[in-house]
Design an enzyme around this catalytic site. Structure first.
Site, PDB file in Angstrom:
ATOM      1  N   ARG A  96     -24.915 -36.749  27.401  1.00 44.95           N
ATOM      2  CA  ARG A  96     -23.654 -36.991  26.695  1.00 44.95           C
ATOM      3  C   ARG A  96     -23.877 -36.769  25.202  1.00 44.95           C
ATOM      4  O   ARG A  96     -24.988 -36.515  24.757  1.00 44.95           O
ATOM      5  CB  ARG A  96     -23.199 -38.436  26.914  1.00 44.95           C
ATOM      6  CG  ARG A  96     -24.245 -39.469  26.466  1.00 44.95           C
ATOM      7  CD  ARG A  96     -23.724 -40.886  26.526  1.00 44.95           C
ATOM      8  NE  ARG A  96     -24.753 -41.877  26.296  1.00 44.95           N
ATOM      9  CZ  ARG A  96     -25.213 -42.265  25.111  1.00 44.95           C
ATOM     10  NH1 ARG A  96     -24.728 -41.698  24.022  1.00 44.95           N
ATOM     11  NH2 ARG A  96     -26.139 -43.193  25.001  1.00 44.95           N
ATOM     12  N   LYS A 125     -33.795 -42.967  36.019  1.00 44.22           N
ATOM     13  CA  LYS A 125     -34.934 -42.672  35.150  1.00 44.22           C
ATOM     14  C   LYS A 125     -36.175 -42.248  35.930  1.00 44.22           C
ATOM     15  O   LYS A 125     -37.018 -41.506  35.411  1.00 44.22           O
ATOM     16  CB  LYS A 125     -35.245 -43.875  34.266  1.00 44.22           C
ATOM     17  CG  LYS A 125     -34.201 -44.122  33.183  1.00 44.22           C
ATOM     18  CD  LYS A 125     -34.581 -45.284  32.298  1.00 44.22           C
ATOM     19  CE  LYS A 125     -33.643 -45.408  31.107  1.00 44.22           C
ATOM     20  NZ  LYS A 125     -32.241 -45.601  31.486  1.00 44.22           N
ATOM     21  N   GLU A 165     -44.036 -48.548  33.173  1.00 47.73           N
ATOM     22  CA  GLU A 165     -44.694 -47.603  32.276  1.00 47.73           C
ATOM     23  C   GLU A 165     -45.676 -48.344  31.384  1.00 47.73           C
ATOM     24  O   GLU A 165     -45.548 -49.554  31.162  1.00 47.73           O
ATOM     25  CB  GLU A 165     -43.671 -46.891  31.381  1.00 47.73           C
ATOM     26  CG  GLU A 165     -42.651 -46.045  32.101  1.00 47.73           C
ATOM     27  CD  GLU A 165     -41.632 -45.453  31.146  1.00 47.73           C
ATOM     28  OE1 GLU A 165     -41.974 -45.255  29.954  1.00 47.73           O
ATOM     29  OE2 GLU A 165     -40.490 -45.212  31.577  1.00 47.73           O
ATOM     30  N   GLU A 177     -36.308 -40.173  28.358  1.00 45.47           N
ATOM     31  CA  GLU A 177     -35.104 -40.001  29.169  1.00 45.47           C
ATOM     32  C   GLU A 177     -34.236 -38.900  28.576  1.00 45.47           C
ATOM     33  O   GLU A 177     -34.479 -38.403  27.477  1.00 45.47           O
ATOM     34  CB  GLU A 177     -34.296 -41.305  29.230  1.00 45.47           C
ATOM     35  CG  GLU A 177     -33.773 -41.779  27.887  1.00 45.47           C
ATOM     36  CD  GLU A 177     -33.034 -43.098  27.981  1.00 45.47           C
ATOM     37  OE1 GLU A 177     -32.877 -43.610  29.095  1.00 45.47           O
ATOM     38  OE2 GLU A 177     -32.605 -43.605  26.932  1.00 45.47           O
ATOM     39  N   TYR A 186     -46.817 -49.637  28.017  1.00 50.14           N
ATOM     40  CA  TYR A 186     -46.033 -50.020  26.853  1.00 50.14           C
ATOM     41  C   TYR A 186     -46.730 -49.560  25.579  1.00 50.14           C
ATOM     42  O   TYR A 186     -47.863 -49.951  25.293  1.00 50.14           O
ATOM     43  CB  TYR A 186     -45.824 -51.529  26.821  1.00 50.14           C
ATOM     44  CG  TYR A 186     -45.063 -51.994  25.608  1.00 50.14           C
ATOM     45  CD1 TYR A 186     -43.746 -51.583  25.394  1.00 50.14           C
ATOM     46  CD2 TYR A 186     -45.645 -52.847  24.667  1.00 50.14           C
ATOM     47  CE1 TYR A 186     -43.035 -52.001  24.290  1.00 50.14           C
ATOM     48  CE2 TYR A 186     -44.942 -53.270  23.553  1.00 50.14           C
ATOM     49  CZ  TYR A 186     -43.634 -52.845  23.371  1.00 50.14           C
ATOM     50  OH  TYR A 186     -42.936 -53.261  22.262  1.00 50.14           O
ATOM     51  N   GLY A 206     -31.872 -51.934  26.688  1.00 52.57           N
ATOM     52  CA  GLY A 206     -32.695 -53.139  26.695  1.00 52.57           C
ATOM     53  C   GLY A 206     -32.468 -54.040  27.889  1.00 52.57           C
ATOM     54  O   GLY A 206     -33.215 -55.006  28.105  1.00 52.57           O
TER      55      GLY A 206
END
Length: 445
Positions: free
Chosen positions: A291, A116, A200, A287, A202, A165
């Site tokens: 897929r 990430k 980051e 992100e 929040y 999470g």
């Protein structure tokens, strides 16, 4: 041309891929664990091969057995489905080195986007907005304190190489940071084999939006609009819809174009999704999911494009054959995830049908919802001309559902659907805890 395809997955996504293979005249071979021996996918596929015992670490995550099975059955390609090995760069690389086609992005693309921190920096280089925070790993408490002071509390610590999470901790004040950093690193290492974390700002109650894209790896990239995945419980999605009811058209167009630009920069090949947080009329890159995603039917219905067939064609080296101006997005689609709360044998199972309703499932009466895997029972998807019609059809659809033998989240999904907040279209990620407060208390102990 792909004549025989091995499906390295289970459940409803395996059934979904088998159906596209049938449409294309492709021989389907499905892998299964001992727990899935009697599954619908095993019954439907042209061939099935057992790859290990029930534990996913010994079956659906055992890429050596999967590649061996593909070679044994003389398959041309492997489709990883969603979850499990679908974003595993090593699996993609080993698949190609075995002389097989991997239906997904190139291994090097998966590896890049799997981190990430690298993904954030790549997005930044394409002028995509990102949330304030670190652009490198947070290695020490001193660094964490300095970064948090710069961006301001609350902050969120995230595993650089994970999701769902895990390895994630929200910190509202400085005194919590040291312990949260330790826990996040340990969790990230335990679940993803890499304890690297970043920080980051929040955003406390944003929308969760994502752009579905297709890229043929030959210069053509198209988007299929956005999906709104804001309704979640513990970072697990419950409802998804397209289009989102709150997005300004100029913002929508810019978000879609930013996503296309990113995929062009990456030289991306296949289907993928760019995820954003949307807060106070601003969006921030989060992100890339390299897929297919569980909620892909929502985009299929509004675009009329079969994403799995598109994946297969791209993997065969075919150009998309159309550009953005040829993609017409019409109507409104809404998806509800019916999940099991307990595992066990399903004694009675009735799904909705009728106009405007699609159900993607792999279970029947007498089937067992296994405790080893994701608790998804079915995806109930409706497609109509507008959101109000979709809400009405989904209400009818959920009223037709009957599941006996196990507990499900059906009652909670009905509460969400009927809530004033959800129906208004104006809500954030706290919707579940506000609409289902008692269930939230139970899940938090």
């Amino acid at each position: 041309m792909i004549k025989s395809l091995l499906i390295a997955n289970r459940g409803e996504i395996a059934v979904r891929i088998i159906r596209s293979c049938r449409d294309l005249g492709i021989h389907s071979v499905v892998t299964y664990s001992t727990a899935d021996k009697e599954s619908l996918a095993v019954k439907m596929a042209d061939e099935a091969v057992c790859i290990g015992p029930a534990a996913s670490s010994q079956s659906y995550l055992n890429w050596r057995n999967i590649i061996a099975a593909a070679c044994l059955k003389r398959c041309d390609a492997i489709h990883p489905g969603v979850g499990f090995l679908s974003e595993n760069a090593d699996f993609a690389k080993e698949t190609e080195e075995a002389g097989l086609i991997f239906i997904g992005p190139r291994p090097e693309t998966i590896a890049l986007l799997g981190n990430k921190i690298i993904a954030r920096n790549t997005a930044l280089s394409c002028n995509l907005p990102i949330t304030p925070g670190s652009t490198e790993a947070v290695l020490s408490l001193k660094e964490a304190l300095a970064t948090a002071k710069t961006i301001g509390y609350p902050i969120i610590l995230k595993a650089a190489c994970g999701g769902g999470g895990r390895g994630m901790r929200i910190v509202t004040k400085e005194s919590q940071l040291e312990q949260a950093l330790q826990i996040a690193k340990k969790e990230a290492l335990a679940f993803f084999g890499d304890g690297t974390v970043h920080m980051e700002k929040y955003l406390q109650n944003p929308r969760h939006l994502e752009i579905q894209l297709l890229s043929d790896g030959q210069g053509t990239v198209v988007h299929l609009g956005e999906r709104d995945c804001t309704v979640q419980k513990n970072h697990q999605k419950l409802f998804e819809e397209s289009p989102t009811p709150v997005l300004d058209e100029k913002v929508r167009q810019q978000m879609c174009q930013d996503s296309v630009n990113l995929f062009i920069k990456l030289g991306y090949r296949g289907a993928g999704t760019v995820e954003y947080l949307y807060d106070n009329e601003h969006y921030y890159f989060m992100e890339v999911n390299a897929r297919l995603q569980v909620e892909h039917p929502v985009s299929e219905l509004v675009s009329g494009i079969d994403l799995i067939k598109a994946q297969i064609a791209i993997a065969e080296g075919k150009p998309l054959g159309y550009t953005q101006k040829d993609v017409l997005l019409r109507g409104h689609s809404l998806e509800c995830r019916l999940n099991g709360v307990t595992a066990g044998v399903i004694k009675k199972l009735v799904f909705p049908s009728g106009p405007s309703v699609r159900v993607d499932t792999y279970l029947r009466e007498g089937s067992t919802l296994s405790s080893y895997y994701d608790p998804l029972i079915a995806k109930i998807i409706v497609y109509t001309q507008n959101r109000d019609e979709s809400l009405a059809v989904m209400k009818r659809a959920l009223q037709e559902v009957c599941v006996e033998g196990i507990e499900t989240n059906l009652d909670q999904q009905k509460l969400i659907l009927e809530s004033t907040m959800f129906r208004s279209g104006r809500f954030g990620t706290d919707l579940y805890e506000r609409v289902c407060p008692e269930e939230e208390k139970k899940s938090n102990g």
